[in-house]
Design a protein around this motif. Structure first.
Motif, mmCIF file in Angstrom:
data_model
loop_
_atom_site.group_PDB
_atom_site.id
_atom_site.type_symbol
_atom_site.label_atom_id
_atom_site.label_comp_id
_atom_site.label_asym_id
_atom_site.label_seq_id
_atom_site.Cartn_x
_atom_site.Cartn_y
_atom_site.Cartn_z
ATOM 1 N N UNK A 170 33.508 28.219 35.117
ATOM 2 C CA UNK A 170 32.709 29.110 35.608
ATOM 3 C C UNK A 170 33.898 30.456 36.771
ATOM 4 N N UNK A 171 32.855 31.681 37.361
ATOM 5 C CA UNK A 171 34.087 32.406 38.632
ATOM 6 C C UNK A 171 35.223 32.519 37.537
ATOM 7 N N UNK A 172 35.435 32.502 36.284
ATOM 8 C CA UNK A 172 36.323 32.921 35.825
ATOM 9 C C UNK A 172 35.990 35.198 35.745
ATOM 10 N N UNK A 173 35.288 35.477 35.683
ATOM 11 C CA UNK A 173 35.741 36.877 36.009
ATOM 12 C C UNK A 173 35.730 37.137 37.265
ATOM 13 N N UNK A 174 35.238 36.964 38.610
ATOM 14 C CA UNK A 174 35.281 36.576 39.644
ATOM 15 C C UNK A 174 36.708 36.870 40.443
ATOM 16 N N UNK A 175 37.378 35.778 39.165
ATOM 17 C CA UNK A 175 38.896 35.450 39.989
ATOM 18 C C UNK A 175 39.672 36.700 39.647
ATOM 19 N N UNK A 176 39.006 36.670 37.976
ATOM 20 C CA UNK A 176 39.888 38.326 37.733
ATOM 21 C C UNK A 176 39.840 39.449 38.127
ATOM 22 N N UNK A 177 38.830 39.873 38.640
ATOM 23 C CA UNK A 177 38.443 40.811 40.318
ATOM 24 C C UNK A 177 39.128 40.921 41.319
ATOM 25 N N UNK A 178 39.060 39.326 41.827
ATOM 26 C CA UNK A 178 39.604 38.994 43.047
ATOM 27 C C UNK A 178 41.632 39.032 42.923
ATOM 28 N N UNK A 179 42.509 39.071 41.785
ATOM 29 C CA UNK A 179 43.329 39.033 41.314
ATOM 30 C C UNK A 179 43.401 40.713 41.467
ATOM 31 N N UNK A 180 43.027 41.537 40.037
ATOM 32 C CA UNK A 180 43.011 42.633 40.281
ATOM 33 C C UNK A 180 43.136 44.080 41.495
ATOM 34 N N UNK A 181 42.128 43.365 42.988
ATOM 35 C CA UNK A 181 42.123 44.267 43.793
ATOM 36 C C UNK A 181 42.683 43.720 44.735
ATOM 37 N N UNK A 182 43.924 42.585 44.736
ATOM 38 C CA UNK A 182 44.709 41.700 45.288
ATOM 39 C C UNK A 182 45.869 42.184 45.516
ATOM 40 N N UNK A 183 46.870 42.841 43.836
ATOM 41 C CA UNK A 183 48.234 43.047 43.404
ATOM 42 C C UNK A 183 48.949 43.647 44.443
#
Length: 734
Positions: free
Chosen positions: A140-153
């Protein structure tokens, strides 16, 4: 308080908090979590028993609830993070409890406030949890986690940037599904540009993370070919070797080694490494790390060396560097060579192979793999190492296999097969007759495992031990008496002269006595040697057939066990996925039911409001009808008023004319009757004017009331909808 009591109290506190999420229950639960954190209960928590499993499931549910306070969620994560480094606990987190999905859900719920300490805590735990582990893409929420990581690098907070990059490196490595998902995002080009900009960061850890992500995503694409071309790759090699040798921590060194291992899988990059001019010096530096006392560092260094050995040309360099004294290395800022750290790397490698087995198992496995890579096939290379050292390596390997046989499905079969091999006699006999206490204890532990086996060569082992003892004893005697060389041969074995014939039956009956005589070295003169050999050949043939049948049975059993283990592993994986999905569906069901109740309450309120508006609109319509009747009456009165007004004007004009005639002398008598009639219209006109003023006041009052009711109808129209819309519109038109 013991562990079991603490876990029971913890489970009770979890249930109380789930039933009533009050502040008192939350503080009580947090207190029990802190009590469990102070205990060493990792073995109990992940033992698979019912009580610990319920506690862990409850903690996951509480932590994943968005309504849980940050303090309580942070305490739960702090407790569970203590066990992330343990292999069994890490496996349980992934397969049974979906800890990755829980942490991703917490980050998703707090995505608008990434500066929260809870978010950084979850990112750091996720980085440790996902290192060298393939994450289930359906979590669950792996896609949202990836989007969060791409946004906050590109965050301004270096800690957030470092944690996001490290976690992204873990998720991308060896996971094609995650790589495909990232490449399918609309902002992937901006993400690549952000990563390339971070290559100039002043923190080497950030640079290694970025290179690891780029190698996973772009190594076989045009961007990766430009980034890791022959011109830039030598700088990358130098960076990796510098971090490996002089790294500021185990974390950075681990990712640097992983990066080089991944890059070596590309043939062009492996070929470029063979042409790297500082390779020999760098290898000497890396081999010098084998002398460290940290098993994790040594294990990672040996993993790097094993990866280098996968390239034939590099394997030759590694083997030469291991077998020769260490080369000089260049100190930073100088051009003079200095002696590399440590002594010969081969001795350090043997040290890790022979070290006690109570440390990390991965270190021994890597040491054995590296030792095997540096040995030619089917031959043992001499390392400053004797046959006794080789025997110790074999025994240490067997002891390691004994520890790992429960964790690896096929290890137990191989372990028992090796123990029954006759070639094990020499290492066991050398160890049992050694003057080193540790070697004797290791050999005894293995002997306890091997003795009950049906085909264990116990007789040959006894002969070998006796021969070793006799050799040692005779060697001591030879140092005193050099003339006793002829007696040496008689102790090892006697020659057998031609023997007289005997009946075959007597030969079979005297086998045991012959064995005793042969072992004791007594000459045998009463049986033909050929008959004895025939008897032994028959027995050996029968034993060979039996061994062949047992071998077939063992192989069939091993195959069945491996299939059963695969089925069990598949079942566990499916069960873990089903449980995670069930928990997710249960959470969704609870949220849906709560939303349904809220909507039902809101619907009931709206229905009551509609009923009230219907009643009000009906009353207004009735009142509007009455007002319409009054308006009609008003129109009639207005018409009558206009008629009377016109008549009044006419009579006024007539009255004026009559007065003029009346006061004129000729017409006084004539118009007397007309004057009287005019006075009567005048009286009627004044009466009509009075009625007019009264009607005008009444009309103004009705118009005010009509205006108020019109405003009320307009307000009802704005609130109501549906079938009332037409009625109110009609009312407004009226």
């Amino acid at each position: 308080m013991d562990v079991s009591t603490c876990l029971k109290s913890l489970l009770l506190a979890i249930r109380q908090y789930r039933n009533n999420r009050s502040t008192v229950n939350a503080s009580q639960l947090q207190k029990h979590i802190e009590d469990v954190s102070g205990l060493k209960c990792g073995g109990v928590l992940f033992s698979g028993q019912v009580l610990p499993s319920e506690c862990l499931s409850g903690l996951m549910e509480v932590a994943g609830d968005p309504n849980t306070s940050h303090a309580l969620t942070g305490s739960i994560i702090f407790l569970l993070a203590q066990f992330v480094s343990d292999g069994e606990a890490k496996e349980a987190f992934h397969s049974s409890y979906n800890f990755t999905g829980t942490l991703a859900a917490i980050i998703h719920c707090n995505r608008t406030t990434p500066e929260e300490p809870l978010v950084l805590q979850c990112l750091n735990v996720l980085q440790r949890l996902t290192y060298n582990v393939k994450t289930l893409h359906c979590a669950s929420h792996i896609h949202e986690l990836i989007s969060f990581l791409m946004q906050h690098v590109q965050s301004c907070n270096d800690d957030i940037v470092k944690a996001c990059l490290g976690l992204m490196a873990n998720l991308c490595r060896h996971d094609i599904s995650v790589q495909s998902h990232i490449k399918s995002q609309s902002n992937v080009k901006a993400f690549y540009r952000a990563l390339i900009n971070l290559l100039g960061h002043n923190c080497l850890t950030v640079v290694v993370f970025v290179l690891s992500i780029l190698s996973s995503l772009t190594l076989n694409e045009e961007v990766g070919q430009k980034l890791f071309n022959a011109k830039n790759i030598h700088q990358t090699f130098q960076l990796i070797f510098n971090i490996t040798v002089n790294g500021d921590g185990t974390l950075t060194r681990n990712y640097a080694v992983d990066l080089l291992v991944d890059l070596l899988k590309n043939p062009k990059i492996a070929d470029n490494l063979t042409k790297y001019k500082h390779l020999s010096v760098c290898l000497s530096e890396v081999l010098g790390l084998l002398h460290t006392k940290d098993p994790d560092t040594a294990s990672k260094v040996m993993e790097l060396l094993v990866a280098l050995c996968s390239v034939p040309v590099l394997r030759k360099h590694v083997c030469e560097t291991v077998l020769r004294p260490p080369a000089a290395r260049l100190q930073p800022g100088t051009r003079k060579g200095v002696q590399a750290r440590g002594s010969e790397p081969s001795l350090a490698l043997v040290h890790w192979v022979l070290s006690p087995l109570d440390g990390p198992e991965q270190c021994y496995m890597q040491a054995l793999s590296l030792l095997a890579e540096n040995c030619p096939s089917k031959r043992v290379v001499s390392l400053c190492i004797s046959s006794k050292v080789c025997s110790q390596v074999v025994l240490k390997t067997l002891e390691l296999m004994s520890h790992l046989r429960q964790q690896m499905p096929e290890m137990e079969t191989s372990f028992y097969r090796i123990l029954q091999d006759q070639r094990m006699v020499t290492p066991l006999s050398l160890a049992l007759t050694s003057n080193c206490r540790e070697h004797v204890q290791v050999a005894l532990r293995i002997l306890v495992e091997a003795a009950p086996l049906p085909d264990f060569p116990s007789i040959i082992l006894g002969d070998s031990i006796a021969a070793n003892n006799a050799y040692c004893q005779r060697d001591g005697e030879l140092s005193i008496r050099s003339s006793s060389a002829s007696e040496d041969v008689s102790l090892v074995g006697k020659s057998f002269p031609i023997m007289h014939a005997e009946p075959p039956g007597s030969a079979y009956q005297s086998i045991d006595s012959l064995i005793e005589k042969l072992q004791s070295g007594v000459e045998v003169k009463d049986v033909h040697m050929s008959e004895i050999i025939d008897v032994y050949e028959q027995k050996l043939s029968a034993l060979a057939c039996k061994e062949s049948r047992l071998q077939d049975l063992l192989e069939a059993k091993a195959l069945a066990l491996s299939q059963a283990d695969r089925l069990i592993a598949q079942y566990r994986c499916q069960r873990a996925q089903a449980e995670a999905e069930a928990r997710k569906l249960a959470s969704l069901l609870k949220d849906t039911e709560r939303k349904k109740e809220d909507l039902q309450t809101e619907l009931n309120d709206h229905l009551l409001e509609v009923e009230r508006l219907k009643s009000d609109s009906q009353q207004l319509l009735e009142h509007n009808g009455r007002l319409q009747a009054v308006a009609d009456q008003h129109q009639e009165l207005k018409g009558t008023y206009n008629q009377l007004l016109s008549r009044s004007v006419f009579h006024t004009h007539t009255n004026t004319h009559t007065r003029k005639q009346h006061f004129s002398p000729p017409g006084i008598n004539t118009s007397h009757d007309n004057v009287f009639s005019v006075v009567v219209l005048i009286l009627q006109a004044s009466s009509l004017e009075l009625q007019k003023s009264q009607l005008e006041a009444k009309v103004e009052k009705m118009e005010e009331e009509l205006s108020k009711h019109t405003q009320m109808i307009a307000m009802i129209h704005s609130l109501s909808s549906g079938k009332l819309k037409g009625e109110i519109t009609a009312s407004l038109s009226l």
